[in-house]
Motif scaffolding. Structure first.
Motif, short mmCIF file in Angstrom:
data_model
loop_
_atom_site.label_atom_id
_atom_site.label_comp_id
_atom_site.label_asym_id
_atom_site.label_seq_id
_atom_site.Cartn_x
_atom_site.Cartn_y
_atom_site.Cartn_z
N PHE A 184 -6.30 1.75 5.81
CA PHE A 184 -7.04 1.56 4.50
C PHE A 184 -6.22 2.01 3.27
O PHE A 184 -6.55 1.64 2.27
CB PHE A 184 -8.30 2.49 4.79
CG PHE A 184 -9.34 1.75 5.72
CD1 PHE A 184 -10.16 0.83 5.20
CD2 PHE A 184 -9.58 2.23 6.99
CE1 PHE A 184 -11.38 0.15 5.91
CE2 PHE A 184 -10.67 1.56 7.76
CZ PHE A 184 -11.07 0.39 7.03
N GLY A 185 -5.55 3.02 3.74
CA GLY A 185 -4.47 3.64 2.56
C GLY A 185 -3.38 2.51 1.89
O GLY A 185 -3.47 2.43 0.97
N HIS A 186 -3.12 1.62 2.88
CA HIS A 186 -2.06 0.56 2.45
C HIS A 186 -2.82 -0.31 1.33
O HIS A 186 -2.61 -0.35 0.39
CB HIS A 186 -1.60 -0.21 3.54
CG HIS A 186 -0.85 -1.34 3.08
ND1 HIS A 186 0.59 -1.23 2.85
CD2 HIS A 186 -1.18 -2.78 2.85
CE1 HIS A 186 1.05 -2.50 2.37
NE2 HIS A 186 0.06 -3.21 2.56
N PHE A 187 -4.07 -0.75 1.72
CA PHE A 187 -4.71 -1.75 0.86
C PHE A 187 -5.36 -0.80 -0.29
O PHE A 187 -5.79 -1.63 -1.43
CB PHE A 187 -5.84 -2.63 1.70
CG PHE A 187 -5.14 -3.53 2.58
CD1 PHE A 187 -4.37 -4.65 2.18
CD2 PHE A 187 -5.11 -3.20 4.01
CE1 PHE A 187 -3.71 -5.48 3.05
CE2 PHE A 187 -4.14 -4.01 4.89
CZ PHE A 187 -3.75 -5.41 4.37
N PHE A 339 2.57 3.49 2.69
CA PHE A 339 2.65 4.54 3.51
C PHE A 339 4.39 4.86 3.63
O PHE A 339 4.89 5.85 4.03
CB PHE A 339 2.22 4.06 4.89
CG PHE A 339 2.32 5.16 6.04
CD1 PHE A 339 1.66 6.50 5.85
CD2 PHE A 339 3.25 4.74 7.16
CE1 PHE A 339 1.60 7.28 6.82
CE2 PHE A 339 3.29 5.88 8.09
CZ PHE A 339 2.47 7.10 7.99
N PHE A 340 5.11 3.75 3.67
CA PHE A 340 6.67 3.94 3.81
C PHE A 340 7.07 4.57 2.84
O PHE A 340 8.21 5.60 2.69
CB PHE A 340 7.44 2.85 4.05
CG PHE A 340 6.91 1.94 5.38
CD1 PHE A 340 6.65 2.74 6.38
CD2 PHE A 340 7.46 0.63 5.67
CE1 PHE A 340 6.30 2.01 7.68
CE2 PHE A 340 6.99 0.01 6.71
CZ PHE A 340 6.66 0.66 7.81
N GLU A 341 6.95 4.32 1.40
CA GLU A 341 7.15 4.96 0.31
C GLU A 341 6.82 6.33 0.16
O GLU A 341 7.58 7.30 -0.30
CB GLU A 341 6.73 4.27 -1.06
CG GLU A 341 7.22 4.83 -2.23
CD GLU A 341 7.00 4.07 -3.51
OE1 GLU A 341 6.91 4.77 -4.59
OE2 GLU A 341 6.54 2.68 -3.36
N ARG A 470 1.17 10.81 -5.68
CA ARG A 470 1.29 10.14 -6.72
C ARG A 470 0.27 9.26 -6.74
O ARG A 470 -0.10 8.72 -5.40
CB ARG A 470 2.65 9.49 -7.16
CG ARG A 470 3.89 10.45 -7.19
CD ARG A 470 5.22 9.78 -7.85
NE ARG A 470 4.69 8.74 -9.00
CZ ARG A 470 5.62 7.78 -9.09
NH1 ARG A 470 6.79 7.64 -8.64
NH2 ARG A 470 5.46 7.26 -10.30
N VAL A 471 -0.12 8.47 -7.69
CA VAL A 471 -0.97 7.45 -7.75
C VAL A 471 -0.82 6.30 -6.84
O VAL A 471 -1.71 5.93 -6.01
CB VAL A 471 -1.31 7.00 -9.18
CG1 VAL A 471 -2.45 5.86 -9.10
CG2 VAL A 471 -1.93 8.15 -10.15
N ARG A 472 0.62 5.75 -6.92
CA ARG A 472 0.84 4.69 -6.19
C ARG A 472 0.77 4.67 -4.51
O ARG A 472 0.60 3.80 -3.91
CB ARG A 472 2.21 4.07 -6.47
CG ARG A 472 3.34 5.14 -6.48
CD ARG A 472 4.70 4.81 -7.10
NE ARG A 472 5.31 3.87 -6.45
CZ ARG A 472 5.54 2.51 -7.03
NH1 ARG A 472 5.46 2.55 -8.17
NH2 ARG A 472 6.24 1.69 -6.14
N TYR A 473 0.63 5.95 -4.16
CA TYR A 473 0.34 6.10 -2.55
C TYR A 473 -0.53 7.29 -2.40
O TYR A 473 -0.54 8.00 -1.36
CB TYR A 473 1.80 6.17 -1.97
CG TYR A 473 2.73 7.14 -2.64
CD1 TYR A 473 2.72 8.67 -2.34
CD2 TYR A 473 3.99 6.75 -3.36
CE1 TYR A 473 3.56 9.27 -2.85
CE2 TYR A 473 4.92 7.67 -3.68
CZ TYR A 473 4.52 8.93 -3.46
OH TYR A 473 5.53 9.71 -4.19
N ARG A 474 -1.35 7.60 -3.55
CA ARG A 474 -2.20 8.83 -3.15
C ARG A 474 -3.37 8.45 -2.10
O ARG A 474 -3.49 9.32 -1.19
CB ARG A 474 -3.08 8.80 -4.63
CG ARG A 474 -3.94 9.99 -4.62
CD ARG A 474 -4.41 10.23 -5.93
NE ARG A 474 -3.42 11.00 -6.90
CZ ARG A 474 -3.36 10.70 -8.04
NH1 ARG A 474 -4.23 10.20 -8.47
NH2 ARG A 474 -2.68 11.15 -8.75
#
Length: 547
Positions: A184-187, A339-341, A470-474
């Motif tokens: 769910f985090g990825h999407f 998740f990788f980032e 950060r927002v992009r992977y929060r």
């Protein structure tokens, strides 16, 4: 100075295909804040009676009068210099008189200056609905695992082994949570928070209802515990994306300086869930015989969760995307593989956050799951006594969680969390000493203070975790840290407690285990920075509305 003018009046009585038309008016603004005209308010309505012309005309007349009053108020308020202040003042004064505060929620779109109309079943309702959903997920599962699953699904084992196996089944959900967090985090970091909240609801909700339909071991043999474990696993997948989505929805709508307050509402989930879920068990236990409760009464809370599933789905379909993520979306700031980032850019923060949160899960599930089993099986206390004590303690915890979350906006998240770690270490031994007195009053004190330690840590964490990433992977970061901590704190700790009690016949060893977890949390917090004044939007310019 703002210059305003009305435009595009449509006849309220205009008909199309025999249906009274829609009254529609735009108020447009020009001024030094914006270089071009922007629509800043709209109000619309339709006649509710399409069969009687007189009723339709009366509805249109009332609507037109309301629009006139709204325009007059807007003309006066448009002289204010700050458009955001003007908008809040306008709808604060006018909306209650029109019933708009009941049916609509307004948010200023910073990109084009428009006032976006949302359903009032927005952030607040989703947060409340998230709390309700946690009621039927971990709240009733934990109680059922402690009280009935051992006898129903593992009857051929000894009482201690049966409890261990039922708690192991309960732990399966925690093992699945990190997988759900990654998924769910990825999407959620790529497509948005709203969509994932809807899907997580369906996965978790349907699994919870299905648990109430699983036949016992006596009916289908070994397939019964297997089905229970599979459903608990699916429930964990849904829960893995649930907490992160809920706290992000709250905090990314919050204005600066109020993220602790806004995040407090999804943080009330454990308290509200435990109180309502166990109150229902308490009522069922009192209203029916032990045989009936063991046979089918325990299933009622699970099946009743279907109502919450339907309500939750309806509410979540109405919400809008958070302004912080929308700003990232507009700036094309999404990570390709969040998740990788996350692991590449903030691995230390992720590990520290995960380890610091193990204590919260350990405290909560030790008191609400292990202590229930310990009190009823080892201390031979009545089920009713233990449930009442736990419900009172959880209610106090809920109030404290809200208070500590708000306090974190003033003194900081880190200071309160450090205090919680120290207090938890100091309470590890008195918790069980008081339980062993078998005195209802002292048992209540033991559980209340234990859950106050939990609230002191858990309250600020709702804002602390999202602020760390950060927002992009929060979504991925907050969800994974929370879920991974749950494997040890929520899934393994009750098993460790039960096993140590069986091996040693004493709670001393587990008290030392609690001290160790508290020290781990403290060490991690000492290496984590304060975040309450951090740039939550990563400089993307998203500004959630106040109020």
């Amino acid at each position: 100075m703002f210059r305003s003018r009305p435009s595009n009046w449509h006849n309220p009585l205009a008909e199309k295909d025999g249906t009274p038309g829609v009254a529609f008016r735009w108020l447009e603004v020009e001024g030094p804040i914006y270089d071009e005209k922007h629509a800043v308010a709209q109000w619309f309505g339709t006649s509710t009676d399409i069969t009687e012309r007189q009723s339709a005309e009366e509805a249109a007349r009332k609507q037109t009068e309301r629009l006139r009053l709204l325009w007059e108020a807007a003309s006066e308020l448009l002289t204010m210099e700050e458009p955001e202040t003007m908008l809040r003042s306008l709808f604060g004064k006018i909306a209650p008189h029109f019933g708009l505060d009941t049916y609509f929620h307004y948010a200023l779109d910073e990109e084009d200056g428009t006032l976006r109309l949302q359903s009032s079943a927005g952030v607040d309702d989703v947060v409340i609905e998230s709390i309700s959903k946690l009621v039927v997920a971990d709240g009733i599962c934990g109680t059922a695992a402690a009280l009935v699953f051992g006898k129903l699904f593992f009857p051929s084992f000894s009482p201690t082994a049966g409890v261990l196996l039922s708690l192991a089944t309960f732990a399966v959900g925690f093992i699945a949570r990190p997988l759900g967090a990654i998924l769910f985090g990825h999407f959620g970091d790529r497509l948005g928070r709203k969509r994932m909240l809807i899907i997580s609801l369906l996965v978790m909700g349907l699994s919870t209802v299905a648990i109430g339909l699983v036949p016992s071991f006596a009916s289908i043999g070994v397939a019964a515990p297997v089905l229970l474990a599979v459903l608990r696993f699916l429930q964990g997948i849904g829960l893995g994306g649930e907490w992160g989505g809920a706290v992000l929805l709250a905090t990314e709508y919050a204005p600066p300086g109020k993220r602790g307050l806004y995040s407090a509402f999804p943080q009330l989930g454990p308290a509200v869930g435990f109180v309502l879920g166990n109150a229902l068990f308490l009522v069922l236990n009192a209203a029916m015989s032990a045989e009936a409760f063991q046979s089918w009464g325990w299933r009622i809370p699970f099946l009743a969760s279907a109502v919450l599933l339907a309500v939750g789905y309806y509410i979540r379909m109405k919400i809008a995307e958070t302004p912080v993520f929308q700003a990232a979306l507009d700036a094309h700031e999404q990570a390709k593989v969040p998740f990788f980032e996350l692991w590449r850019r903030q691995p230390v923060q992720l590990i520290l956050a995960t380890c610091s949160f193990i204590l919260a899960f350990t405290l909560f599930y030790t008191i609400t799951t292990f202590c229930l089993s310990y009190g009823t099986t080892t201390l031979k206390l009545s089920r009713t006594t233990m449930l009442v004590e736990a419900i009172i303690a959880a209610a106090v915890m809920g109030v404290a969680t809200l208070g500590f979350a708000v306090l974190s906006d003033r003194v900081g998240r880190r200071k309160l969390c450090i205090a919680a770690a120290v207090a938890s270490a100091l309470w590890a031994f008195p918790l069980f000493w008081l339980l062993q007195t078998r005195s209802p009053l002292l048992i209540g004190v033991a559980m209340v203070v234990g859950l106050l330690c939990f609230a002191l840590l858990y309250g600020p964490m709702g804002a602390y975790f999202p602020e760390l990433f950060r927002v992009r992977y929060r979504y991925s970061g907050a969800s994974f840290a929370y879920s991974a901590a749950g494997i040890i704190g929520g899934g393994i700790s009750p098993l460790v407690a039960t096993d140590l009690l069986a091996r040693t016949g004493s709670t001393t060893a587990f008290s030392w285990y609690l001290v160790g977890v508290a020290v781990l949390c403290l060490v991690c917090l000492l290496f984590m920075g304060e975040t309450k004044d951090s740039d939550f939007s990563d400089g993307l310019g998203a500004r959630p509305l106040d109020g």
